[in-house]
Write an enzyme that holds these catalytic residues in place. Structure first.
Site, PDB file in Angstrom:
ATOM      1  N   ASP A 133      -7.805   4.270   0.059  1.00  0.00           N
ATOM      2  CA  ASP A 133      -6.699   3.941  -0.613  1.00  0.00           C
ATOM      3  C   ASP A 133      -6.507   4.994  -1.786  1.00  0.00           C
ATOM      4  OD1 ASP A 133      -5.964   2.045   1.116  1.00  0.00           O
ATOM      5  OD2 ASP A 133      -6.426   0.392  -0.449  1.00  0.00           O
ATOM      6  N   ASP A 153      -9.584   0.282  -3.775  1.00  0.00           N
ATOM      7  CA  ASP A 153      -8.926  -0.127  -2.592  1.00  0.00           C
ATOM      8  C   ASP A 153      -7.903  -1.297  -2.920  1.00  0.00           C
ATOM      9  OD1 ASP A 153      -9.578   0.088   0.545  1.00  0.00           O
ATOM     10  OD2 ASP A 153      -9.047  -1.779   0.204  1.00  0.00           O
ATOM     11  N   HIS A 190       0.719  -1.146   0.010  1.00  0.00           N
ATOM     12  CA  HIS A 190      -0.029   0.055   0.025  1.00  0.00           C
ATOM     13  C   HIS A 190       1.088   1.207   0.168  1.00  0.00           C
ATOM     14  CE1 HIS A 190      -3.461  -2.439   0.793  1.00  0.00           C
ATOM     15  NE2 HIS A 190      -4.118  -1.606   0.865  1.00  0.00           N
TER      16      HIS A 190
END
Length: 505
Positions: free
Chosen positions: A375, A392, A242
């Site tokens: 995100d 996401d 991420h």
């Protein structure tokens, strides 16, 4: 040792060297180690005492001029008094540009010699005084009584998150109830729920074997290995991935080089075993080059300019009135009821309301604040009106546990719905959609949910194999594409705000 003025350098003085350095004592910091008989000692000692006395006088000046209300100081005829800064201040000249001498002898009481401006100074002599003695008052003491707590506490009020709301269903123990403390810093929830044969039965997922075998998607291009098949799994790996997606510019001229620089920087910050920057960058590159399906007009992440991408959109939205709670209770069971009313029979998540309405979750109270971090929000240019997609990234391992290689077929779109529901990602997607809906209401001119809400894309990046990723009905492997009805999002926003009757009407 004696110290003189400093220009940042320190020199040791001793012997013949001392006399030569005495001429430059005013421009350097000197440490005299020549002893009392060393050449130039007297001059250096004189200058040291002069500078030390000047510093003491400066400190007195600061003390007398910086106080907000009052300064109290004492003067007494002692051995140290003649050279003290207070004595020099009291007896020193009152002419601009003329400093006081190094000392003034004790010859008189300075407070009676006219040296002080009595308009600004008050003088009080210290004399013997009787010690005050406390005498009890004649009023009898009031008996002590424990204070009664009469205020009613709202035990349902808390700051919560998607992870906290679904903790009970994820076998992480009951979610916190009552007035809880601030949630821990947001961590990625990837793979906090690992697929195993038992968990599917507990959650009531029919046909859940799709999570453990590619089934009908095990041949042809679906059998291509996942770009991340050899990489580790777990929450720490998900957080690492991420962080890279958050920083990378997918439209960079040399995307491979940009990825390599970012993965190297992140691995230096948080090492991940034997994983190297080159291996991680190579494994992540295909996901940036995979078409995202119809909701994105088959664009890739690499096609969306950085100005059309808002990464890590953090939010904290009020539930049932926030700081000013409204009467009544909002529970997850009401969200399940909304889903039953709005989802079409052919929606891939049509069975999710039954899971959300289970006793483990339905009684969860939504009161206080909901916090989270999306995100990415992508802006897709669609004719004259932009559409906003919620993205996401997920690194979940959806292969079987027999040791067989992880393939793109394990992430075929028809198989991702069960993976979404097992982890309760649909609830996360709905809460994120409400946050974006509220954000756009005051940021997008002429906001219309039907035109501007573009849906959600859950990118299971282990299943995204690049431009040649196989598709099912136009949606590539690794991409879960969902467009919830705009009316569902607006009504859910109203319910979360504590107005279920208004939503129902």
């Amino acid at each position: 040792p004696a110290l003189a003025a400093s220009d940042g350098r320190v020199h040791a003085m001793g012997g013949a060297e001392g006399s030569a350095a005495a001429d430059t004592v005013a421009s350097r910091c000197l440490l005299d180690v020549g002893g009392r008989t060393g050449p130039g000692r007297a001059e250096r000692l004189r200058q040291f005492r002069e500078e030390d006395a000047g510093e003491s006088l400066r400190l007195l000046y600061v003390a007398l001029t910086r106080a907000q209300c009052q300064v109290v100081t004492w003067w007494a005829p002692t051995v140290n008094t003649p050279a003290s800064p207070l004595q020099r201040f009291l007896f020193g000249p009152r002419r601009v540009g003329t400093g006081p001498d190094q000392s003034y002898p004790i010859g008189a009481d300075p407070f009676t010699c006219g040296h002080l401006d009595t308009d600004h100074f008050s003088v009080e002599r210290v004399t013997e005084r009787p010690i005050p003695r406390w005498q009890p008052t004649g009023t009898p003491a009031t008996p002590l009584v424990a204070r009664r707590f009469s205020r009613k506490l709202d035990l349902d009020w808390r700051r919560t998150s998607y992870s906290a709301l679904t903790a009970a269903a994820h076998d992480a123990g009951p979610a916190a109830t009552g007035v809880g403390s601030e949630p821990a810093p947001i961590r990625e929830d990837d793979e906090t729920v690992r697929a195993d044969p038992g968990s599917a039965d507990v959650l009531g997922l029919s046909g859940s074997t799709a999570l453990f075998t590619a089934g009908g998607f095990a041949e042809g291009t679906f059998a291509s290995p996942s770009p991340m098949s050899e990489l580790q799994s777990g929450t720490q790996f998900g957080t690492l991935v991420h962080a890279v997606y958050e920083q990378v510019d997918p439209t960079a001229d040399d995307l491979s080089r940009s990825l390599l620089a970012i993965t190297g920087r992140e691995l230096n910050r948080v090492p991940a075993g034997d994983l190297t920057a080159g291996v991680l960058a190579e494994a992540m590159l295909p996901s940036l080059l995979t078409p995202l399906g119809p909701l994105a007009g088959d664009r890739r992440l690499a096609d969306i300019a950085i100005g059309d991408r808002l990464p890590e959109l953090s939010f904290e939205l009020p539930l049932a009135g926030g700081d000013h709670p409204r009467p009544g209770r909002v529970q997850l069971g009401q969200v399940a009821a909304l889903l039953r009313r709005h989802l079409r029979h052919d929606d891939p998540l049509t069975s999710y309301p039954d899971l959300l309405g289970s006793p483990l979750l339905a009684r969860e109270v939504l009161r206080g604040y909901l916090t989270g971090s999306i995100d990415a929000v992508l802006r897709i240019r669609h004719h004259d009106s932009p559409r906003y997609l919620i993205v996401d990234y997920k690194t979940n391992w959806l292969g079987d546990f027999s040791g067989a290689p992880l393939t793109l077929g394990h992430y075929a779109p028809p198989l991702l719905a069960d993976a979404m529901m097992q982890a309760h990602y649909p609830l996360q997607a709905l809460l994120y959609s409400v946050a974006v809906h509220r954000f756009l209401r005051w940021r997008q001119p002429g906001y219309d949910p039907e035109r501007h809400l573009g849906g959600v894309l859950y990118l299971f990046v282990r299943g995204m194999g690049g431009p040649d990723t196989p598709t099912v009905d136009g949606v590539p492997c690794g991409v879960f594409s969902w467009l919830p009805p705009a009316e569902l999002i607006t009504e859910l926003s109203t319910v979360l705000d504590g107005n279920p009757q208004q939503a129902a009407s």
